[in-house]
Design an enzyme around this catalytic site. Structure first.
Site, PDB file in Angstrom:
ATOM      1  N   HIS A   1      44.817  32.253  39.750  1.00 11.76           N
ATOM      2  CA  HIS A   1      45.895  33.145  39.333  1.00 11.76           C
ATOM      3  C   HIS A   1      46.673  33.712  40.527  1.00 11.76           C
ATOM      4  O   HIS A   1      47.771  34.216  40.358  1.00 11.76           O
ATOM      5  CB  HIS A   1      45.406  34.236  38.357  1.00 11.76           C
ATOM      6  CG  HIS A   1      44.690  35.400  38.957  1.00 11.76           C
ATOM      7  ND1 HIS A   1      43.320  35.534  38.963  1.00 11.76           N
ATOM      8  CD2 HIS A   1      45.157  36.531  39.540  1.00 11.76           C
ATOM      9  CE1 HIS A   1      42.988  36.670  39.527  1.00 11.76           C
ATOM     10  NE2 HIS A   1      44.080  37.309  39.891  1.00 11.76           N
TER      11      HIS A   1
ATOM     12  N   ASP B   1      38.513  30.090  38.166  1.00  7.50           N
ATOM     13  CA  ASP B   1      39.702  30.715  38.751  1.00  7.50           C
ATOM     14  C   ASP B   1      39.805  30.543  40.272  1.00  7.50           C
ATOM     15  O   ASP B   1      39.663  31.492  41.025  1.00  7.50           O
ATOM     16  CB  ASP B   1      39.695  32.208  38.380  1.00  7.50           C
ATOM     17  CG  ASP B   1      41.071  32.842  38.491  1.00  7.50           C
ATOM     18  OD1 ASP B   1      41.949  32.246  39.142  1.00  7.50           O
ATOM     19  OD2 ASP B   1      41.263  33.938  37.954  1.00  7.50           O
TER      20      ASP B   1
ATOM     21  N   SER C   1      41.341  40.126  44.198  1.00 10.67           N
ATOM     22  CA  SER C   1      41.292  38.788  43.642  1.00 10.67           C
ATOM     23  C   SER C   1      41.311  37.770  44.758  1.00 10.67           C
ATOM     24  O   SER C   1      42.131  37.848  45.665  1.00 10.67           O
ATOM     25  CB  SER C   1      42.480  38.552  42.726  1.00 10.67           C
ATOM     26  OG  SER C   1      42.172  39.043  41.464  1.00 10.67           O
TER      27      SER C   1
HETATM   28  N1  ARG Z   1      42.782  40.352  35.166  1.00 10.80           N
HETATM   29  C1  ARG Z   1      42.956  39.643  36.391  1.00 10.80           C
HETATM   30  C2  ARG Z   1      43.738  40.518  37.381  1.00 10.80           C
HETATM   31  O1  ARG Z   1      44.032  41.630  37.109  1.00 10.80           O
HETATM   32  C3  ARG Z   1      43.542  38.283  36.206  1.00 10.80           C
HETATM   33  C4  ARG Z   1      44.917  38.188  35.633  1.00 10.80           C
HETATM   34  C5  ARG Z   1      45.472  36.794  35.459  1.00 10.80           C
HETATM   35  N2  ARG Z   1      45.018  36.122  34.252  1.00 10.80           N
HETATM   36  C6  ARG Z   1      45.582  36.247  32.997  1.00 10.80           C
HETATM   37  N3  ARG Z   1      45.040  35.591  31.981  1.00 10.80           N
HETATM   38  N4  ARG Z   1      46.637  36.992  32.749  1.00 10.80           N
HETATM   39  O2  ARG Z   1      44.504  40.140  38.199  1.00 10.80           O
HETATM   40  N1  ASP Z   2      42.273  40.532  38.668  1.00 12.07           N
HETATM   41  C1  ASP Z   2      42.491  41.494  39.747  1.00 12.07           C
HETATM   42  C2  ASP Z   2      43.331  40.904  40.883  1.00 12.07           C
HETATM   43  O1  ASP Z   2      44.125  40.022  40.689  1.00 12.07           O
HETATM   44  C3  ASP Z   2      41.205  42.060  40.238  1.00 12.07           C
HETATM   45  C4  ASP Z   2      40.825  43.299  39.507  1.00 12.07           C
HETATM   46  O2  ASP Z   2      41.698  44.083  39.099  1.00 12.07           O
HETATM   47  O3  ASP Z   2      39.614  43.528  39.411  1.00 12.07           O
HETATM   48  O4  ASP Z   2      43.337  41.380  41.986  1.00 12.07           O
END
Ligand code: ARG
Ligand code: ASP
Length: 707
Positions: free
Chosen positions: A84, A220, A642
């Site tokens: 991502h 990921d 991330s």
């Molecule tokens: N929750 C993760 C973060 O905050 C991954 C976000 C990307 N993935 C998604 N399905 N939107 O960055």
């Molecule tokens: N998914 C988040 C990021 O892209 C990590 C988190 O918020 O724990 O940095």
């Protein structure tokens, strides 16, 4: 009364001490944590992690653009981050014939690697405490605005001097709300190339449905390579550049981890708010989050309905929905968590304790009262702005009305022409991409505006609608606006000159936008807001300094600010709700359980199924013969972490951090060891995908693997 007080006092006693596993520590000062980390199981030293004189783990870590982390895994500049994080580059270099996003991308030789324009990889060379120099010329009496000016000036002088005659770049960031300043001298690489990415149904397996959730099965990760000039220094893209040789790359352990094992995360957390007062917590988690969530509910409902109509519709909205849903889900977890912990009252109890200490100290005795007053002044304004940003601006109609408004305000004919040509091209694309979109967008516009209006946050509509009922008025705005008539709009752009500005401003959508904007962002409100925010900054600085004096023996970690940090904890499952226990790791079998060829997020590649059937895991299976996919641990992380490496007690790479469990997303404000878990990709799954699934073993061969 007496009883409540003593209970509060008791609670408060627990608070200033940082909870087990809470904290994002400064690498340079990690010596202070070394004993605790070793007690928790670490077998290396703080100096192995950060050392100014010798190559150390920090040399293997990079800041990926300005929002993710990456780690070197070979002496040829190869690094890992999340799928991502690489997403926009994987998308950008995908075409219909070469759809890397859907099918994955693997460079089978160096010349197939794809240069990613604009992508940077930043390595920290060294850091330094520069507090005294930054604050020179400032006293307790210096007015806040003046202080800001001097700080800025000093920062320019210090950073310029620090990098003079080198190719480094220096930045200085405030810590503890400006009680301390650290300088970061960095090396910024600008030739970064895409090396590998799994197909979406691995790299984004589970999609938005599984986002922020455990059990998780998302592969990921993506891979890039840093190139440098022949002298090893950063250089812009050139065919003549060579793979960068990092001072240090991470060893990879295939041993994996078990429940209870020590782990640490080394990366770039973006923002936390550990020390804010109950005022901010209440405003954000109790008042604002529910507004944001409700307004995004509306948007998501309409987009999701549209997405169910056809695969083409699904694709159209996927990335939009992904970004709307990401915050939406996180805030739900945050508010739930704050309520579960009775966070606002916890804060109040801690503040009562502080007040008792501060009553005898002039410097501190009014801080909390003044804080509350400042928050009383900004809160209604900020809430109005949330309604505006999430409610008024929910539809594409209003975003585009904003563009027309900007055009109407451009007096220069040439400039207006350039804007028209650009908008014309954008709109042509908009209308061809989103042929049926007006239906969806109309519904979002009407519902989100109506919601905002019914909350008493769009009363300007009454001036505009006359006697027409609100809903009918909104429908008319949509249907009569030139923005929803492609033919008329494109013809208008062709002929437009600034003389026609008033026609633009009379368009019903533009008129609604300008009225809403003008009544929401008045100079008066902006002035009150800025002045009180500045005041809150000053008060936070004083409050945090006070707390540190009040508890001189506590080790306070500074809130995250997108600088390199170490978080440590251990692998552990958790109980998300009554009678449910989550074990800490997931396996390939879980992917097969989730498989559903009819649901996009749960399609499994035939090749992966084949590997599962034949248990062709090579050396990557765990001792039970399973293929591990992801694991959770108690490391304190946030957005920006991330892609961060997750390391074992020996400092070897065992995983790639990519998310948190939504039940614990209040960790930005309040950490609860019972619920806060970071989610990491097991490095063995990553290597298995590279080697067995993609047949790119040459990439694994570059790495240093410890079996
Ligand atoms: N929750 C993760 C973060 O905050 C991954 C976000 C990307 N993935 C998604 N399905 N939107 O960055
Ligand atoms: N998914 C988040 C990021 O892209 C990590 C988190 O918020 O724990 O940095």
């Amino acid at each position: 009364m007496k009883k409540t007080l003593s209970l509060l006092a008791l609670l408060a006693l627990l608070i200033p001490t940082v909870m087990a596993d809470e904290g994002m520590w400064i690498p340079m000062l990690l010596g202070k944590n070394q004993a605790a980390m070793q007690r928790a199981g670490m077998r290396i030293t703080a100096q192995d992690i950060y050392d100014i004189n010798n190559a150390c783990l920090k040399d293997a870590i990079i800041l990926f653009n300005q929002g993710c982390t990456g780690e070197f895994v070979s002496d040829q500049g190869l690094f890992l981050t999340n799928h991502h994080c690489g997403y926009s580059y994987i998308t950008r270099y995908s075409t219909v014939e070469h759809d890397y996003l859907t099918h994955g991308f693997w460079a089978m030789s160096r010349d197939q690697e794809i240069p990613c324009q604009g992508l940077t990889a930043t390595r920290l060379v060294r850091m330094e405490d520069v507090t005294n120099r930054v604050l020179s010329g400032i006293s307790d009496k210096t007015p806040e605005e003046e202080r800001e000016r001097i700080v800025k000036q000093n920062i320019t002088i210090i950073t310029t001097e620090a990098v003079a005659g080198t190719h480094y770049k220096a930045i200085i960031k405030p810590f503890y709300y400006g009680n301390q300043y650290f300088m970061y001298v960095n090396e910024v690489f600008t030739d970064v190339r895409l090396v590998g990415a799994p197909p979406s149904n691995i790299g984004k397996f589970g999609g938005d449905t599984d986002n922020w959730m455990w059990p998780r099965h998302t592969g990921d990760f993506s891979m890039f390579r840093v190139y440098a000039g022949k002298d090893g220094k950063p250089a812009d893209f050139s065919k003549d550049n060579v793979p960068y040789r990092p001072l240090k790359h991470l060893d990879i352990s295939l041993k994996g981890v078990d429940e209870g094992d020590f782990t640490f995360v080394f990366g770039y957390p973006g923002t936390t708010q550990r020390y804010v007062t109950h005022d901010q917590m209440e405003l954000q988690a109790i008042q604002e989050n529910p507004i944001r969530i409700a307004l995004r509910d509306i948007r998501l409902r309409h987009y999701k309905n549209a997405m169910e109509l056809s695969p083409a519709q699904r694709l159209k909205y996927a990335s939009k929905v992904a970004s709307i849903a990401n915050g939406w889900k996180k805030w739900q977890g945050e508010t739930l968590g704050i309520n579960r912990l009775d966070g606002v009252n916890q804060k109040k109890a801690q503040e009562a304790e502080f007040q008792a200490w501060a009553d005898k100290r002039d410097e501190y005795k009014n801080v909390l009262r003044e804080m509350t007053r400042a928050y009383e002044r900004i809160s209604p304004i900020e809430i109005e702005w949330v309604y505006f940003n999430e409610g008024v601006m929910a539809s594409d109609l209003m975003t585009r009305a904003n563009h027309l408004f900007r055009l109407a305000n451009t007096q220069d004919a040439d400039e207006a022409r350039t804007m028209c040509d650009k908008m014309s091209a954008n709109n042509e694309k908009f209308f061809s991409d989103f042929a049926e979109h007006t239906l969806v967008d109309r519904a979002i516009f009407v519902d989100a505006m109506l919601y905002t209006y019914r909350q008493g946050q769009a009363s300007y509509i009454d001036q505009l609608r006359g006697k027409t009922p609100v809903e009918q008025y909104l429908g008319q705005v949509y249907d009569k606006s030139i923005l929803t008539n492609a033919g008329k709009l494109l013809a208008m752009f062709k002929k437009y000159t600034p003389k026609q500005a008033s026609t633009l401003l009379n368009d019903p959508a533009v008129k609604l936008f300008t009225t809403a904007y003008a009544s929401t962002y008045t100079t008066d409100k902006e002035h009150i807001y800025d002045a009180n925010k500045r005041e809150i900054n000053r008060l936070m600085r004083t409050y945090v300094r006070g707390m540190m004096q009040q508890y001189p023996d506590s080790n306070f970690f500074p809130d995250a600010n997108l600088t390199l940090r170490v978080a440590y904890g251990h692998v552990e499952g958790f109980r998300p709700k009554d009678a449910v226990y989550y074990t800490p790791y997931s396996t390939l079998a879980g992917i097969m359980d989730k498989e559903n060829p009819d649901i996009y997020d749960y399609v499994v590649e035939p090749k992966l199924k084949q590997l599962y059937k034949t248990k062709d895991y090579g050396r990557y299976a765990n001792l039970r013969g399973e293929m591990p996919v992801a694991f959770i641990a108690t490391n304190h992380t946030t957005g920006g972490n991330s892609g961060s490496p997750v390391l074992n007690a020996d400092g070897q790479l065992i995983g790639i951090n990519f998310d948190r469990c939504w039940e614990g997303t209040m960790s930005d404000l309040l950490f609860d060891p019972a619920y806060c878990r970071n989610i990491s990709l097991d490095i063995r799954y990553c290597l298995f995908i590279i080697e067995k699934f993609a047949g790119a073993k040459h990439l694994v061969d570059e790495m240093t693997i410890v079996e």
